[in-house]
Design a protein around this motif. Structure first.
Motif, PDB file in Angstrom:
ATOM      1  N   THR A 111       0.840  -1.188   0.000  1.00 41.96           N
ATOM      2  CA  THR A 111       0.000   0.000   0.000  1.00 41.96           C
ATOM      3  C   THR A 111       0.881   1.246   0.000  1.00 41.96           C
ATOM      4  O   THR A 111       1.137   1.835   1.054  1.00 41.96           O
ATOM      5  CB  THR A 111      -0.927   0.014   1.226  1.00 41.96           C
ATOM      6  OG1 THR A 111      -1.610  -1.227   1.300  1.00 41.96           O
ATOM      7  CG2 THR A 111      -1.945   1.136   1.134  1.00 41.96           C
ATOM      8  N   ARG A 223      -6.709   6.340  -4.230  1.00 42.98           N
ATOM      9  CA  ARG A 223      -6.181   4.990  -4.014  1.00 42.98           C
ATOM     10  C   ARG A 223      -5.063   4.709  -5.003  1.00 42.98           C
ATOM     11  O   ARG A 223      -5.090   5.216  -6.132  1.00 42.98           O
ATOM     12  CB  ARG A 223      -7.290   3.936  -4.164  1.00 42.98           C
ATOM     13  CG  ARG A 223      -6.834   2.522  -3.768  1.00 42.98           C
ATOM     14  CD  ARG A 223      -7.949   1.506  -3.870  1.00 42.98           C
ATOM     15  NE  ARG A 223      -7.485   0.175  -3.541  1.00 42.98           N
ATOM     16  CZ  ARG A 223      -8.200  -0.935  -3.669  1.00 42.98           C
ATOM     17  NH1 ARG A 223      -9.459  -0.873  -4.117  1.00 42.98           N
ATOM     18  NH2 ARG A 223      -7.700  -2.107  -3.350  1.00 42.98           N
ATOM     19  N   ASP A 237     -14.347   1.611  -5.863  1.00 41.80           N
ATOM     20  CA  ASP A 237     -13.644   2.885  -5.994  1.00 41.80           C
ATOM     21  C   ASP A 237     -14.011   3.598  -7.286  1.00 41.80           C
ATOM     22  O   ASP A 237     -14.123   4.835  -7.307  1.00 41.80           O
ATOM     23  CB  ASP A 237     -12.120   2.618  -5.951  1.00 41.80           C
ATOM     24  CG  ASP A 237     -11.673   2.025  -4.634  1.00 41.80           C
ATOM     25  OD1 ASP A 237     -11.861   2.668  -3.587  1.00 41.80           O
ATOM     26  OD2 ASP A 237     -11.122   0.902  -4.635  1.00 41.80           O
TER      27      ASP A 237
END
Length: 243
Positions: A111, A223, A237
């Motif tokens: 991430t 993101r 998303d």
């Protein structure tokens, strides 16, 4: 006076009897003829005096009662102690671990967050005709970097999952747009000549991996996908980008 020798020569006038083992003694009339022998004798005397001085300094001269001097044994003992101490220090000195024993593996971050929650850099990319295209003018969008992997199937799947109003943009490295966009494709194919988008993402190009950014209409990165996967991983998303 002394007795004459075998040849009938006696000692020079004015000299006492000399030992017979000296043989015939001839005194030159010119004393300078003995200069070379005198210099050799002086050198030998200096050498012996210097050797005796160093023997006294090192304690190598025997005592008056005949006992051997302790200077040489003490010097040998001191050298042995110093050598042993140096060896112990070398063995026990702390060392840094060797890097070759076990390789360090840096895993791909799952991430990456440098861009999440921040504004997308204002970059100008180029299309197949090398025409500048402002990236922020294509928002909201899902931006896929294809400089490490064309990943045509994943890109096509992302385009099929994108709702109306959300663009899917593929970005190649360099100036050449690759792969070339198909006629009627919903994917906007561009290229990044300066590599600024990849640098801003802080993700090195990995063979077989195509990272993606999801950016809303205000230019905020919501993101980052280190590797583009199945549409189910990011479908929600995409829906939020269209809202």
């Amino acid at each position: 006076m002394g007795m004459p020798d075998a040849e009938g020569h006696g000692p020079p006038d004015g000299l006492p009897d000399l030992p017979p083992e000296w043989g015939r003694v001839v005194v030159p009339e010119d004393p300078s003829a003995l200069a070379e022998e005198a210099a050799q004798v002086r050198r030998e005397l200096r050498r012996r005096t210097s050797a005796a001085r160093w023997r006294r300094r090192l304690g190598l001269t025997p005592h008056a009662d005949g006992r051997p001097a302790l200077g040489l044994p003490l010097l040998v003992l001191l050298l042995a102690v110093l050598t042993t101490t140096a060896g112990l220090i070398t063995v026990t000195w702390p060392r840094s671990p060797r890097g070759g024993e076990r390789p360090t593996v840096l895993p791909l971050p799952s991430t990456p967050v440098p861009l999440v929650g921040r504004s997308l850099p204002a970059l100008d990319l180029v299309d197949a005709e090398q025409t500048p295209v402002p990236l922020r003018g294509l928002l909201p969008a899902m931006i896929i970097l294809v400089d490490g992997c064309a990943c045509a199937e994943q890109v096509a799947a992302a385009a099929g999952a994108a709702p109306a109003g959300v663009r899917v943009v593929s970005v190649a490295g360099g100036r050449e747009v690759t792969p070339a966009p198909a006629v009627g494709s919903p994917v906007r194919a561009l290229a990044d000549p300066t590599g600024e988008l990849r640098a801003a993402l802080h993700l090195p190009a990995q063979p077989g991996a195509a990272p993606a950014l999801l950016v809303d209409r205000d230019g905020t990165v919501v993101r980052v996908l280190p590797e583009l996967g199945a549409p189910a991983d990011y479908r929600d998303d995409l829906v939020r980008l269209a809202g």
